[in-house]
Design a protein around this motif. Structure first.
Motif, PDB file in Angstrom:
ATOM      1  N   ILE A  70     -12.522 -32.447   4.899  1.00 37.46           N
ATOM      2  CA  ILE A  70     -11.664 -33.161   5.847  1.00 37.46           C
ATOM      3  C   ILE A  70     -11.592 -32.326   7.123  1.00 37.46           C
ATOM      4  CG2 ILE A  70      -9.388 -34.197   6.223  1.00 37.46           C
ATOM      5  CD1 ILE A  70     -10.418 -35.403   3.741  1.00 37.46           C
ATOM      6  N   ASP A  71     -12.060 -32.885   8.192  1.00 30.74           N
ATOM      7  CA  ASP A  71     -12.036 -32.213   9.494  1.00 30.74           C
ATOM      8  C   ASP A  71     -12.599 -30.785   9.386  1.00 30.74           C
ATOM      9  OD1 ASP A  71     -11.593 -32.271  12.224  1.00 30.74           O
ATOM     10  OD2 ASP A  71      -9.584 -31.375  12.053  1.00 30.74           O
ATOM     11  N   GLY A  72     -13.662 -30.660   8.643  1.00 29.34           N
ATOM     12  CA  GLY A  72     -14.324 -29.368   8.505  1.00 29.34           C
ATOM     13  C   GLY A  72     -13.752 -28.461   7.429  1.00 29.34           C
ATOM     14  N   GLU A  73     -12.698 -28.878   6.762  1.00 29.46           N
ATOM     15  CA  GLU A  73     -12.072 -28.043   5.724  1.00 29.46           C
ATOM     16  C   GLU A  73     -12.420 -28.579   4.337  1.00 29.46           C
ATOM     17  OE1 GLU A  73     -10.676 -25.334   6.384  1.00 29.46           O
ATOM     18  OE2 GLU A  73     -10.013 -25.476   8.470  1.00 29.46           O
ATOM     19  N   ASP A  74     -12.877 -27.678   3.479  1.00 28.79           N
ATOM     20  CA  ASP A  74     -13.220 -28.063   2.111  1.00 28.79           C
ATOM     21  C   ASP A  74     -11.928 -28.216   1.290  1.00 28.79           C
ATOM     22  OD1 ASP A  74     -13.918 -27.983  -0.643  1.00 28.79           O
ATOM     23  OD2 ASP A  74     -15.873 -27.151  -0.102  1.00 28.79           O
ATOM     24  N   ALA A  75     -11.728 -29.395   0.706  1.00 22.82           N
ATOM     25  CA  ALA A  75     -10.472 -29.670  -0.032  1.00 22.82           C
ATOM     26  C   ALA A  75     -10.322 -28.775  -1.252  1.00 22.82           C
ATOM     27  CB  ALA A  75     -10.431 -31.130  -0.445  1.00 22.82           C
ATOM     28  N   ALA A  76     -11.447 -28.392  -1.882  1.00 20.78           N
ATOM     29  CA  ALA A  76     -11.346 -27.554  -3.085  1.00 20.78           C
ATOM     30  C   ALA A  76     -11.019 -26.108  -2.719  1.00 20.78           C
ATOM     31  CB  ALA A  76     -12.659 -27.613  -3.866  1.00 20.78           C
ATOM     32  N   ARG A  77     -11.560 -25.635  -1.598  1.00 19.99           N
ATOM     33  CA  ARG A  77     -11.355 -24.224  -1.219  1.00 19.99           C
ATOM     34  C   ARG A  77     -10.075 -24.016  -0.424  1.00 19.99           C
ATOM     35  NH1 ARG A  77     -16.469 -22.103   1.665  1.00 19.99           N
ATOM     36  NH2 ARG A  77     -15.228 -20.197   1.681  1.00 19.99           N
ATOM     37  N   HIS A  78      -9.761 -24.963   0.437  1.00 22.93           N
ATOM     38  CA  HIS A  78      -8.578 -24.804   1.294  1.00 22.93           C
ATOM     39  C   HIS A  78      -7.680 -26.045   1.222  1.00 22.93           C
ATOM     40  CE1 HIS A  78     -10.486 -21.270   2.918  1.00 22.93           C
ATOM     41  NE2 HIS A  78     -11.548 -21.983   3.231  1.00 22.93           N
ATOM     42  N   PRO A  79      -7.100 -26.274   0.038  1.00 21.76           N
ATOM     43  CA  PRO A  79      -6.310 -27.508  -0.110  1.00 21.76           C
ATOM     44  C   PRO A  79      -5.133 -27.593   0.863  1.00 21.76           C
ATOM     45  CG  PRO A  79      -6.021 -26.049  -2.007  1.00 21.76           C
ATOM     46  CD  PRO A  79      -7.132 -25.497  -1.206  1.00 21.76           C
ATOM     47  N   ASP A  80      -4.488 -26.449   1.161  1.00 25.00           N
ATOM     48  CA  ASP A  80      -3.328 -26.504   2.060  1.00 25.00           C
ATOM     49  C   ASP A  80      -3.742 -26.836   3.496  1.00 25.00           C
ATOM     50  OD1 ASP A  80      -1.154 -26.413   0.501  1.00 25.00           O
ATOM     51  OD2 ASP A  80      -0.630 -24.320   0.874  1.00 25.00           O
ATOM     52  N   ARG A  81      -4.945 -26.376   3.896  1.00 26.27           N
ATOM     53  CA  ARG A  81      -5.415 -26.729   5.244  1.00 26.27           C
ATOM     54  C   ARG A  81      -5.681 -28.230   5.315  1.00 26.27           C
ATOM     55  NH1 ARG A  81      -9.897 -22.061   6.526  1.00 26.27           N
ATOM     56  NH2 ARG A  81      -8.562 -20.268   6.093  1.00 26.27           N
ATOM     57  N   VAL A  82      -6.219 -28.776   4.228  1.00 29.67           N
ATOM     58  CA  VAL A  82      -6.473 -30.225   4.186  1.00 29.67           C
ATOM     59  C   VAL A  82      -5.154 -30.989   4.220  1.00 29.67           C
ATOM     60  CG1 VAL A  82      -7.306 -32.081   2.678  1.00 29.67           C
ATOM     61  CG2 VAL A  82      -8.714 -30.060   3.075  1.00 29.67           C
ATOM     62  N   ARG A  83      -4.176 -30.496   3.465  1.00 32.14           N
ATOM     63  CA  ARG A  83      -2.862 -31.165   3.441  1.00 32.14           C
ATOM     64  C   ARG A  83      -2.223 -31.165   4.829  1.00 32.14           C
ATOM     65  NH1 ARG A  83      -2.055 -27.859  -1.540  1.00 32.14           N
ATOM     66  NH2 ARG A  83      -2.684 -29.208  -3.255  1.00 32.14           N
ATOM     67  N   ALA A  84      -2.498 -30.121   5.596  1.00 33.95           N
ATOM     68  CA  ALA A  84      -1.925 -30.068   6.952  1.00 33.95           C
ATOM     69  C   ALA A  84      -2.551 -31.129   7.856  1.00 33.95           C
ATOM     70  CB  ALA A  84      -2.144 -28.678   7.547  1.00 33.95           C
ATOM     71  N   ILE A  85      -3.763 -31.564   7.507  1.00 32.31           N
ATOM     72  CA  ILE A  85      -4.481 -32.518   8.362  1.00 32.31           C
ATOM     73  C   ILE A  85      -4.125 -33.963   8.006  1.00 32.31           C
ATOM     74  CG2 ILE A  85      -6.807 -33.365   8.973  1.00 32.31           C
ATOM     75  CD1 ILE A  85      -7.772 -30.433   8.265  1.00 32.31           C
ATOM     76  N   VAL A  86      -3.929 -34.224   6.701  1.00 28.13           N
ATOM     77  CA  VAL A  86      -3.755 -35.619   6.275  1.00 28.13           C
ATOM     78  C   VAL A  86      -2.279 -36.024   6.215  1.00 28.13           C
ATOM     79  CG1 VAL A  86      -5.860 -35.494   4.867  1.00 28.13           C
ATOM     80  CG2 VAL A  86      -3.624 -35.138   3.796  1.00 28.13           C
ATOM     81  N   GLY A  87      -2.071 -37.331   6.253  1.00 27.85           N
ATOM     82  CA  GLY A  87      -0.766 -37.923   5.964  1.00 27.85           C
ATOM     83  C   GLY A  87      -0.995 -38.933   4.866  1.00 27.85           C
ATOM     84  N   TYR A  88      -0.233 -38.823   3.791  1.00 26.79           N
ATOM     85  CA  TYR A  88      -0.546 -39.612   2.590  1.00 26.79           C
ATOM     86  C   TYR A  88       0.645 -40.473   2.166  1.00 26.79           C
ATOM     87  CZ  TYR A  88      -1.394 -40.379  -2.440  1.00 26.79           C
ATOM     88  OH  TYR A  88      -1.532 -40.923  -3.684  1.00 26.79           O
ATOM     89  N   CYS A  89       0.371 -41.760   1.987  1.00 29.64           N
ATOM     90  CA  CYS A  89       1.375 -42.693   1.443  1.00 29.64           C
ATOM     91  C   CYS A  89       0.903 -43.076   0.046  1.00 29.64           C
ATOM     92  CB  CYS A  89       1.470 -43.922   2.352  1.00 29.64           C
ATOM     93  SG  CYS A  89       2.128 -45.396   1.558  1.00 29.64           S
ATOM     94  N   PRO A  90       1.567 -42.579  -1.036  1.00 28.55           N
ATOM     95  CA  PRO A  90       1.110 -42.878  -2.396  1.00 28.55           C
ATOM     96  C   PRO A  90       1.327 -44.349  -2.766  1.00 28.55           C
ATOM     97  CG  PRO A  90       2.820 -41.178  -2.383  1.00 28.55           C
ATOM     98  CD  PRO A  90       2.789 -41.774  -1.032  1.00 28.55           C
ATOM     99  N   ASP A  91       0.659 -44.757  -3.841  1.00 27.87           N
ATOM    100  CA  ASP A  91       0.784 -46.162  -4.265  1.00 27.87           C
ATOM    101  C   ASP A  91       2.090 -46.436  -4.987  1.00 27.87           C
ATOM    102  OD1 ASP A  91      -0.127 -44.481  -6.305  1.00 27.87           O
ATOM    103  OD2 ASP A  91      -1.010 -46.140  -7.415  1.00 27.87           O
ATOM    104  N   VAL A  92       2.634 -45.443  -5.685  1.00 28.24           N
ATOM    105  CA  VAL A  92       3.893 -45.680  -6.407  1.00 28.24           C
ATOM    106  C   VAL A  92       5.033 -44.908  -5.737  1.00 28.24           C
ATOM    107  CG1 VAL A  92       3.071 -46.319  -8.699  1.00 28.24           C
ATOM    108  CG2 VAL A  92       3.143 -43.922  -8.058  1.00 28.24           C
ATOM    109  N   GLY A  93       6.011 -45.630  -5.292  1.00 26.60           N
ATOM    110  CA  GLY A  93       7.223 -44.998  -4.749  1.00 26.60           C
ATOM    111  C   GLY A  93       6.939 -44.024  -3.628  1.00 26.60           C
ATOM    112  N   GLY A  94       6.780 -42.792  -4.010  1.00 19.66           N
ATOM    113  CA  GLY A  94       6.494 -41.769  -3.006  1.00 19.66           C
ATOM    114  C   GLY A  94       7.746 -41.218  -2.358  1.00 19.66           C
TER     115      GLY A  94
END
Lengths: 235, 502
Positions: free
Chosen positions: A63-87
């Motif tokens: 995601i935007d040059g960041e590997d989700a497996a290696r740098h999950p927190d950097r990926v989390r900083a880039i994305v905004g996520y609306c889950p399917d249940v409640g959230g």
């Protein structure tokens, strides 16, 4: 154009069940992709991986040059996520959700203006200080969209954002998607509502049993002919 | 009244099938089988007590019987009408009869540690006075009838109170009744009338009935036993009606409270304090958790105060209270976030802060309940004989609280469950799991309490203080190890997806 979301051979397994099987996807900045398919096709699981909630079993997610497996927190900083249940945290208010997101994401103090504006646009301002356990399903969905878009992410992931939402809420969500795309954000929407998928996105990816069975401009799934073609793909 | 056997059997069978792991089934079966076996073993062992001790214990018989009556009413009340086989929203699609709800809550009554402990105590004290010509069986039969009748009566009263609490007027009436009862107890104690009141208790007649059975005084035994059977039948009928009435009542409380506007707090200074504030709010905004903390804090302390427990016995109080407080939500702490955990886990930096916020709010809940109960108990306790006794009580409190918090976080990460703790009867895990956790926590804390009760007799006060250090250190190591487990993406994903959706 460079892809903001680059997924290659993504596989997610839960024990003996493979929910996503060799999924490939590329989404460029400012574009939007709809993930459609039957229940259990792997749409939500894919978005959970992109959102940093689930680790992939194999494959790569960048995601935007960041590997989700290696740098999950950097990926989390880039994305905004609306889950399917409640959230939503059941006994916290929308304002408390936004304050928490602002604090964890390190937003500047002007976050309150953005929060107030979003709550107003999604008709949640009057309920900003009520606990979300008392919300209707549609209110909860709208609030989840607000939380996903709050920090103006580069990648917006919306899982069933229109489910049970009234027409005004749907319009607000569509407008928000357009705005974020205009600022260069990539948007992924998972939904069963084909007409809204066509309105929200320019591309559509059809999933079946965890695999991509078709990828085409979303407009090709519009109308009766599009719906008939979609049904054939699902069969 | 139609017997709910068919529906109840189906619901119990499904619940049993839902216990997937063989080890969990075995643990549950052991918990269920343990009670009768423990009762028989305790009753048998009690006969070996020295005559003086046995006589003094037997004198307490009617009071213990009366305490069981109180517990029979309070236990289901504190659980909001008794425990549930399933959360009520899971059964809305099924035509479950009110009688079935009542029978289910009755069936789950023994899955309560306080209830089980009291039953064992009653078995011991009854065995001491039923060694007459006819043997122990008639007296024990009276005891079984008494336990049955009081448990059913307690559930019936609890469901009536639940029905009353559905409206604002009813809630006020319940608070007034509770206040009057508390004031009456205080007055009785302050005026020195406690012994007179206890001697006049109807449970004295039941206790004498059990003795009469053993002594072959059949008319008296039959009179008491028949009265208990009739009471059980009447309570069952009334309880089923009360449940039906309570379930029909339009609930105004929950939805009204969910709709209240809450004041905004000033912004927190760090992500950790912000998360902690939300977790604290999640606890105090839940009716079942609020009630649980208050009851756990106040009731054991009140009972200990009434009994004027000496400091050597107070050592055991923190263990019981801490175990109960951990069961409120701590054993499944991440359920506080509900489906919000999916969104939260997509935010950078959440997982580390979330773990320690959950551990801290669990520790606060356990610590508060323990300290409040000790504070209440100390008010009427005789002056401590030595500083060692005081240090032993404090050491027991610290050790038990640390042990419970560490165990809770371990269970929360290893065995999460979906639970929103919204309804008054909601629990953080299914009833069988609650029973197993309850037994595990109570065993650990009771053994710890017993160790400190021995240390209370030590010649030097530093001994119990030093003894607490390994307990607290081990809990700290356990918490750190669990955090490492939680930090694994796969583990964390399993926890958040489970508490979010089941």
């Amino acid at each position: 154009m460079t892809a903001v979301v680059e997924v290659r051979g993504l596989t997610v397994s839960f024990g003996s069940v493979t929910a996503v099987d060799g999924f490939d996807l590329s989404v460029t900045a400012g574009s939007s992709v709809a993930l459609v398919g039957r229940n259990g096709a792997g749409k939500s699981t894919t978005l959970r991986v992109l959102g940093g909630v689930l680790p992939p079993s194999s494959g790569s997610v960048v995601i935007d040059g960041e590997d989700a497996a290696r740098h999950p927190d950097r990926v989390r900083a880039i994305v905004g996520y609306c889950p399917d249940v409640g959230g939503l945290i059941p006994r916290a208010t929308p304002w408390e959700h936004l304050a928490l997101a602002a604090r964890l994401r390190g937003l500047d103090p002007s976050w309150t203006d953005r929060a107030t504006d979003l709550l107003d646009r999604f008709d949640l301002l009057a309920a900003a200080d009520r606990i979300t356990a008392g919300f209707s399903h549609g209110m909860g969905r709208r609030m989840s969209v607000v939380l996903a878009a709050f920090h103006e992410p580069k990648v917006l992931l919306l899982d069933e954002p229109f489910d049970g939402v009234d027409p005004l809420g749907v319009e607000a969500t569509l407008a928000l998607i357009r705005e974020l795309r205009a600022t260069g954000a990539a948007v992924l929407v998972s939904t069963h509502l084909l007409d809204l998928a066509v309105q929200a996105c320019e591309e559509a990816v059809v999933l079946r049993r965890g695999q991509v069975v078709a990828a085409a401009p979303a407009i090709e799934l519009a109308g009766r002919e599009g719906a008939a073609r979609y049904r054939e793909l699902l069969a | 009244m139609r017997l709910p056997r068919g529906q109840l059997t189906a619901l119990v069978a499904l619940r049993w099938q839902m216990v997937r792991r063989p080890s969990a089934r075995l643990a549950l079966a052991l918990v269920v089988l343990a009670l009768p076996l423990l009762c028989v073993a305790a009753a048998w062992a009690a006969r070996a007590l020295p005559p003086d001790t046995a006589f003094n214990l037997a004198l307490l018989g009617p009071t213990l019987y009366l305490a069981f009556v109180g517990l029979g009413v309070l236990a289901p009340l504190t659980a909001g009408g008794g425990n549930e086989l399933y959360p009520s929203e899971q059964l809305t699609a099924f035509p479950i009869r009110p009688h079935t709800w009542f029978a289910a809550s009755l069936l789950l009554a023994p899955l309560n540690l306080a209830w089980a402990a009291q039953v064992i105590a009653l078995a011991i004290v009854t065995s001491l006075v039923t060694d007459g010509a006819a043997g122990p069986l008639p007296g024990m039969a009276t005891l079984v009838l008494f336990i049955l009748a009081m448990t059913i009566l307690g559930q019936a009263i609890a469901w009536t109170v639940i029905g009353m609490r559905a409206t604002r007027t009813g809630r006020v009436a319940v608070w007034v009744l509770a206040g009057l009862l508390t004031v009456s107890v205080i007055l009785v104690v302050r005026t020195g009338m406690l012994t007179v009141v206890l001697d006049a208790s109807p449970t004295r007649e039941v206790f004498l009935g059990a003795i009469a059975g053993s002594g072959a005084d059949w008319p008296r035994w039959a009179r008491v036993s028949i009265a208990l059977v009739l009471l059980a039948l009447c309570a069952a009928f009334a309880g089923a009606r009360a449940t039906s009435w309570a379930l029909r009542r339009p609930v105004s409380g929950g939805s009204m409270r969910d709709g209240r506007l809450l004041p905004r707090r000033p912004p927190s200074t760090s992500p950790a304090t912000q998360l902690l504030a939300i977790d604290r709010a999640s606890v105090w905004r839940s009716a079942s958790l609020r009630r649980g903390i208050v009851v756990l804090g106040v009731l054991p302390g009140l009972v200990a105060a009434l009994a004027e427990l000496p400091w050597t016995s107070l050592v055991l109080v923190p263990g019981l209270v801490a175990a109960g407080a951990g069961l409120l939500f701590g054993i499944n702490a991440f359920c506080l976030d509900g489906s919000g955990s999916l969104w939260l886990s997509s935010i950078p930096g959440w997982s580390h802060h979330a773990y320690w916020a959950k551990a801290r709010v669990t520790a606060e809940c356990v610590g508060t309940a323990t300290l409040v109960s000790l504070g209440a108990a100390v008010v009427r306790a005789p002056a401590p004989a030595s500083a060692t006794q005081v240090v032993a009580v404090l050491g027991s409190a610290a050790s038990c609280a640390a042990l419970v918090v560490a165990a809770c976080m371990r269970h929360s990460v290893r065995r999460p469950h979906k639970a929103d703790l919204r309804g008054p009867r909601d629990t953080p895990a299914p009833p069988g799991t609650m029973a197993v956790y309850s037994a595990r926590l109570a065993l650990g804390t009771t053994l710890t309490g017993l160790l400190f009760s021995l240390l209370a007799l030590a010649p030097e006060p530093w001994l119990p203080a030093v003894a607490a250090v390994p307990f607290v250190a081990r809990a700290g190591l356990s918490l750190t190890a669990t955090e490492r487990d939680w930090a694994q993406p796969g583990t964390r994903a399993r926890v958040v997806t489970t508490v979010a959706a089941g």
